[in-house]
Design a protein around this motif. Structure first.
Motif, PDB file in Angstrom:
ATOM      1  N   PRO A  98      -3.760   6.352  -8.180  1.00  0.00           N
ATOM      2  CA  PRO A  98      -4.773   5.370  -7.744  1.00  0.00           C
ATOM      3  C   PRO A  98      -5.150   4.384  -8.849  1.00  0.00           C
ATOM      4  CG  PRO A  98      -5.313   7.534  -6.907  1.00  0.00           C
ATOM      5  CD  PRO A  98      -4.138   7.724  -7.822  1.00  0.00           C
TER       6      PRO A  98
ATOM      7  N   SER B  19      -3.363   4.657  -2.675  1.00  0.00           N
ATOM      8  CA  SER B  19      -4.432   5.438  -2.070  1.00  0.00           C
ATOM      9  C   SER B  19      -4.347   6.896  -2.511  1.00  0.00           C
ATOM     10  CB  SER B  19      -4.359   5.338  -0.558  1.00  0.00           C
ATOM     11  OG  SER B  19      -3.159   5.917  -0.086  1.00  0.00           O
ATOM     12  N   SER B  20      -5.510   7.528  -2.598  1.00  0.00           N
ATOM     13  CA  SER B  20      -5.542   8.942  -3.037  1.00  0.00           C
ATOM     14  C   SER B  20      -5.439   9.893  -1.863  1.00  0.00           C
ATOM     15  CB  SER B  20      -6.833   9.205  -3.804  1.00  0.00           C
ATOM     16  OG  SER B  20      -7.945   8.876  -2.993  1.00  0.00           O
TER      17      SER B  20
ATOM     18  N   THR C 295      -1.614  -1.372  -4.124  1.00  0.00           N
ATOM     19  CA  THR C 295      -2.742  -0.494  -3.842  1.00  0.00           C
ATOM     20  C   THR C 295      -2.222   0.914  -3.642  1.00  0.00           C
ATOM     21  OG1 THR C 295      -3.943  -2.306  -2.771  1.00  0.00           O
ATOM     22  CG2 THR C 295      -4.701  -0.063  -2.341  1.00  0.00           C
TER      23      THR C 295
ATOM     24  N   LEU D 147       0.854  -1.189   0.000  1.00  0.00           N
ATOM     25  CA  LEU D 147       0.000   0.000   0.000  1.00  0.00           C
ATOM     26  C   LEU D 147       0.890   1.240   0.000  1.00  0.00           C
ATOM     27  CD1 LEU D 147      -2.762   1.418   0.382  1.00  0.00           C
ATOM     28  CD2 LEU D 147      -2.441   1.109   2.846  1.00  0.00           C
TER      29      LEU D 147
ATOM     30  N   THR E 207      -3.616   0.859  -9.138  1.00  0.00           N
ATOM     31  CA  THR E 207      -4.008  -0.207  -8.221  1.00  0.00           C
ATOM     32  C   THR E 207      -4.430  -1.450  -8.988  1.00  0.00           C
ATOM     33  OG1 THR E 207      -4.692   1.326  -6.489  1.00  0.00           O
ATOM     34  CG2 THR E 207      -5.669  -0.881  -6.454  1.00  0.00           C
TER      35      THR E 207
ATOM     36  N   GLN F 159       0.826   5.736  -0.918  1.00  0.00           N
ATOM     37  CA  GLN F 159       0.025   6.912  -1.247  1.00  0.00           C
ATOM     38  C   GLN F 159       0.316   7.374  -2.668  1.00  0.00           C
ATOM     39  OE1 GLN F 159       0.841   9.864   1.806  1.00  0.00           O
ATOM     40  NE2 GLN F 159      -0.963   9.192   2.969  1.00  0.00           N
TER      41      GLN F 159
END
Length: 125
Positions: free
Chosen positions: A88, A124-125, A122, A11, A91, A13
């Motif tokens: 994003p 993330s926004s 993944t 994960l 992903t 950002q």
């Protein structure tokens, strides 16, 4: 028989970076073309990047060109995917694949003979 094992997913950002690795077993790694594909939920598997056996030729999808870099270390039977400026929409589950070093369409999954199990990325926004 060739076995491929991906690692390095996780994960991150948006705007961040990840480096995926794919370790290959078997002989003649340096004579195999290698590629990365990805599949997001509800979407078809898509080509990301590929590299020729000696590393002198590379291919990228338009969506990752300039952000991702594929490379390989034939002394360690490993191919890498450096992913920068992640978005994003990057992903997906990322798969490593091996194919013959010549002929066919490098962008088409049907030309790859061996596949890893995939690693989740993944963003993330």
């Amino acid at each position: 028989q060739v076995q491929l094992v991906e690692s390095g997913g996780g994960l991150v950002q948006a705007g961040g970076s990840l480096r995926l690795s794919c370790a290959a077993s078997g002989r003649s790694f340096s004579s195999a073309g290698m590629g990365w594909f990805r599949q997001a939920p509800g979407k078809e598997r898509e080509f990301v990047a590929a590299i020729t056996g000696g590393g002198g030729g590379t291919y990228y999808s338009d969506s990752v060109k300039g952000r991702f870099t594929i490379s390989r270390d034939n002394t360690k039977n490993t191919v890498f995917l450096q992913m920068n400026s992640l978005k994003p929409e990057d992903t997906a589950v990322y798969y490593c694949a091996a194919r013959p070093n010549f002929g066919g369409n490098w962008f088409a999954s049907r030309t790859y003979n061996y596949w890893g199990q995939g690693t989740q990325v993944t963003v993330s926004s």
